[in-house]
Design a protein around this motif. Structure first.
Motif, PDB file in Angstrom:
ATOM      1  N   GLY A   1       0.788  -1.214  -0.260  1.00  0.00           N
ATOM      2  CA  GLY A   1      -0.220   0.055   0.267  1.00  0.00           C
ATOM      3  C   GLY A   1       0.474   0.961  -0.053  1.00  0.00           C
ATOM      4  N   PHE A   2       2.153   1.138  -0.170  1.00  0.00           N
ATOM      5  CA  PHE A   2       2.835   2.533  -0.402  1.00  0.00           C
ATOM      6  C   PHE A   2       3.593   2.709  -1.331  1.00  0.00           C
ATOM      7  CE2 PHE A   2       5.634   2.021   4.537  1.00  0.00           C
ATOM      8  CZ  PHE A   2       3.989   2.005   4.930  1.00  0.00           C
ATOM      9  N   HIS A   3       3.481   4.447  -1.536  1.00  0.00           N
ATOM     10  CA  HIS A   3       3.641   4.915  -2.443  1.00  0.00           C
ATOM     11  C   HIS A   3       4.844   4.664  -2.546  1.00  0.00           C
ATOM     12  CE1 HIS A   3       4.256   6.942  -6.252  1.00  0.00           C
ATOM     13  NE2 HIS A   3       2.430   6.405  -6.896  1.00  0.00           N
ATOM     14  N   PRO A   4       6.327   4.407  -3.913  1.00  0.00           N
ATOM     15  CA  PRO A   4       7.736   4.912  -3.175  1.00  0.00           C
ATOM     16  C   PRO A   4       7.746   6.128  -3.452  1.00  0.00           C
ATOM     17  CG  PRO A   4       6.770   3.867  -5.578  1.00  0.00           C
ATOM     18  CD  PRO A   4       5.544   3.878  -5.061  1.00  0.00           C
ATOM     19  N   GLU A   5       7.487   6.939  -4.428  1.00  0.00           N
ATOM     20  CA  GLU A   5       7.956   8.686  -4.454  1.00  0.00           C
ATOM     21  C   GLU A   5       7.549   9.356  -3.553  1.00  0.00           C
ATOM     22  OE1 GLU A   5       9.696   9.047  -6.779  1.00  0.00           O
ATOM     23  OE2 GLU A   5       9.312   7.352  -7.776  1.00  0.00           O
ATOM     24  N   LEU A   6       6.522   8.525  -2.261  1.00  0.00           N
ATOM     25  CA  LEU A   6       5.836   9.337  -1.392  1.00  0.00           C
ATOM     26  C   LEU A   6       7.251   9.880  -0.146  1.00  0.00           C
ATOM     27  CD1 LEU A   6       1.894   9.043  -1.915  1.00  0.00           C
ATOM     28  CD2 LEU A   6       3.479  10.811  -2.280  1.00  0.00           C
ATOM     29  N   THR A   7       6.227  10.121   0.841  1.00  0.00           N
ATOM     30  CA  THR A   7       7.592  10.027   2.218  1.00  0.00           C
ATOM     31  C   THR A   7       6.839   9.638   3.099  1.00  0.00           C
ATOM     32  OG1 THR A   7       6.825  12.096   3.252  1.00  0.00           O
ATOM     33  CG2 THR A   7       8.679  12.882   1.695  1.00  0.00           C
ATOM     34  N   GLY A   8       7.466   8.933   3.984  1.00  0.00           N
ATOM     35  CA  GLY A   8       7.320   8.091   4.860  1.00  0.00           C
ATOM     36  C   GLY A   8       5.507   8.733   5.397  1.00  0.00           C
ATOM     37  N   ARG A   9       6.524  10.117   5.361  1.00  0.00           N
ATOM     38  CA  ARG A   9       4.944  11.130   6.217  1.00  0.00           C
ATOM     39  C   ARG A   9       3.493  11.398   5.404  1.00  0.00           C
ATOM     40  NH1 ARG A   9       5.284  15.297   9.474  1.00  0.00           N
ATOM     41  NH2 ARG A   9       7.403  14.884   9.800  1.00  0.00           N
ATOM     42  N   GLU A  10       4.232  11.465   4.479  1.00  0.00           N
ATOM     43  CA  GLU A  10       2.555  11.165   3.159  1.00  0.00           C
ATOM     44  C   GLU A  10       1.865  10.030   3.233  1.00  0.00           C
ATOM     45  OE1 GLU A  10       4.236  14.747   0.392  1.00  0.00           O
ATOM     46  OE2 GLU A  10       5.094  12.691   0.292  1.00  0.00           O
TER      47      GLU A  10
END
Length: 413
Positions: free
Chosen positions: A118-127
């Motif tokens: 579910g993570f988007h690789p281009e987004l930060t951990g916070r986002e």
């Protein structure tokens, strides 16, 4: 408690196409032609035909699986690789659809099926924390309320504003688990992803799962670590070749799993170094229980002797998966008459940390070695509790017990 997951006779079919060496490189024309063939196959299937012109093989990852999960239940799912565990969880997580059957789920589901689910690789951990919370249907205010707890649990404060594509696999897992566990879904589904983390983080996650279990939320937990299954789950599904082999208590499930898959826990008909001695049988005696930390290791030996044996010494070596002997247990029998003799050997206090080991056997009399064989039987020692006060010092010392000796007891009849 109400039923929150109902699985009714589901099956999942995949098509496996075997490509020949001549087909290793295909052209655009081949791709277009194969597309028409697949379309014709689809039409033929609708008309009742089953033959695949492309030579695809039908594989059923799941077949005839049915069970129910009630609210607040902690269900373990175990089985060998290829048993269908991950396919089942993907169906329950709505990532793929079953080919047959029906699944009913009541409640919000959070899944952690692989590193960075579910993570988007281009987004930060916070986002990604806010992004995952939104997927779960939470408001920004609800996510913000739990934000600090998520970051503290994941221990990624320094990298919170770094794109997650730069995270290590361990950081991915820590943040992924923290998000899934703290955003309070009604149903939490976890695959064998915790194995990526270190031992301390795994213990931390199991503690959080215990907390989630007592809060009334439902958890489905897949693991090859039988200790974790015993510690955390109350009920276990044992899958084999896409079917439910056992649905019962976790103790029964783990015992059956070990009984089926520890194929090397029994050996027969081994010749000795002398013609008048044979090992007719050697097996573990688990007394219907998995082996646990500092529980006695019991072995049954059956010797065939063509003559009386005086001064028998039995040495049991315990070897780790790296091949290092870490314990040698010895016992002696003054005299054994000729014939078939059954011997019970017990190692009462081995103090081994949980893990996989092999047993070696040496029989000697005086200076003569009568029989010796390395790694004759495989065993799996399980932890009884994640907070066992006797266990923790041994986990911290780890390798301090290399080359030690302990006593064993032997009785015969």
């Amino acid at each position: 408690m109400a039923v929150v997951i109902s699985v009714e006779n589901i099956g999942k079919r995949f098509s496996l196409r075997h490509q020949s060496a001549a087909e290793s490189y295909s052209t655009l024309r081949d791709a277009i032609a194969n597309g028409f063939k697949r379309w014709s196959l689809h039409l033929a299937g609708r008309n009742g035909a089953s033959k695949d012109p492309l030579g695809a093989e039908e594989f059923w990852a799941l077949k005839g699986v049915s069970f129910e999960v009630r609210q607040g239940e902690k269900l373990g799912i175990i089985g060998r690789n290829g048993a269908g565990k991950s396919t089942l969880l993907k169906i329950l997580s709505r990532i793929i659809e079953p080919s047959l059957g029906r699944v009913r789920i009541r409640g919000r589901v959070a899944s952690l099926l692989e590193v960075g689910t579910g993570f988007h690789p281009e987004l930060t951990g916070r986002e990604n924390i806010y992004f995952n919370g939104a997927i779960l249907g939470m408001t920004r205010q609800e996510i913000k309320k739990r934000f600090d707890a998520i970051v503290a649990f994941a221990e990624v404060e320094k990298f919170l504003d770094t794109p997650v594509k730069h995270y290590s696999s361990g950081m991915y897992v820590r943040l992924g688990f923290a998000v899934a566990a703290h955003l309070e879904p009604e149903i939490l589904i976890i695959d064998e992803v915790l194995a990526v983390g270190d031992a301390q983080f795994q213990k931390k996650c199991l503690g959080k799962l215990q907390e989630i279990g007592t809060s009334g939320r439902t958890v489905l937990f897949v693991s090859h670590n039988m200790s974790s299954i015993l510690q955390f789950t109350d009920r276990t599904l044992l899958l084999q070749e896409g079917r439910v082999l056992l649905d019962g208590s976790s103790e029964a499930g783990v015992s059956e799993y070990l009984r089926i898959h520890e194929n090397s826990s029994k050996v027969t008909n081994l010749a000795g170094k002398v013609p008048w001695l044979r090992i007719a049988d050697m097996s573990l005696d688990q007394r219907n229980m998995p082996l646990g930390f500092n529980r006695p290791i019991r072995l049954k030996l059956s010797l065939e002797l063509d003559r009386k044996l005086t001064g028998l010494v039995i040495a049991i070596g315990i070897v780790n998966t790296l091949g290092a002997r870490i314990v040698t247990a010895k016992t002696a029998i003054p005299e054994l008459p000729a014939g078939v003799r059954d011997i019970d050997v017990e190692i009462p206090e081995h103090r081994l940390i949980p893990g996989s080991y092999f047993l070696s056997l040496t029989l000697s009399a005086g200076r003569e070695v009568l029989f010796t064989k390395d790694q004759i039987i495989a065993i799996e020692l399980l932890a009884d509790s994640i907070d066992d006060p006797l266990l923790i010092p041994h986990l911290e010392r780890g390798r301090d017990r290399l080359g030690c000796y302990c006593s064993a007891r032997a009785t015969w009849g």
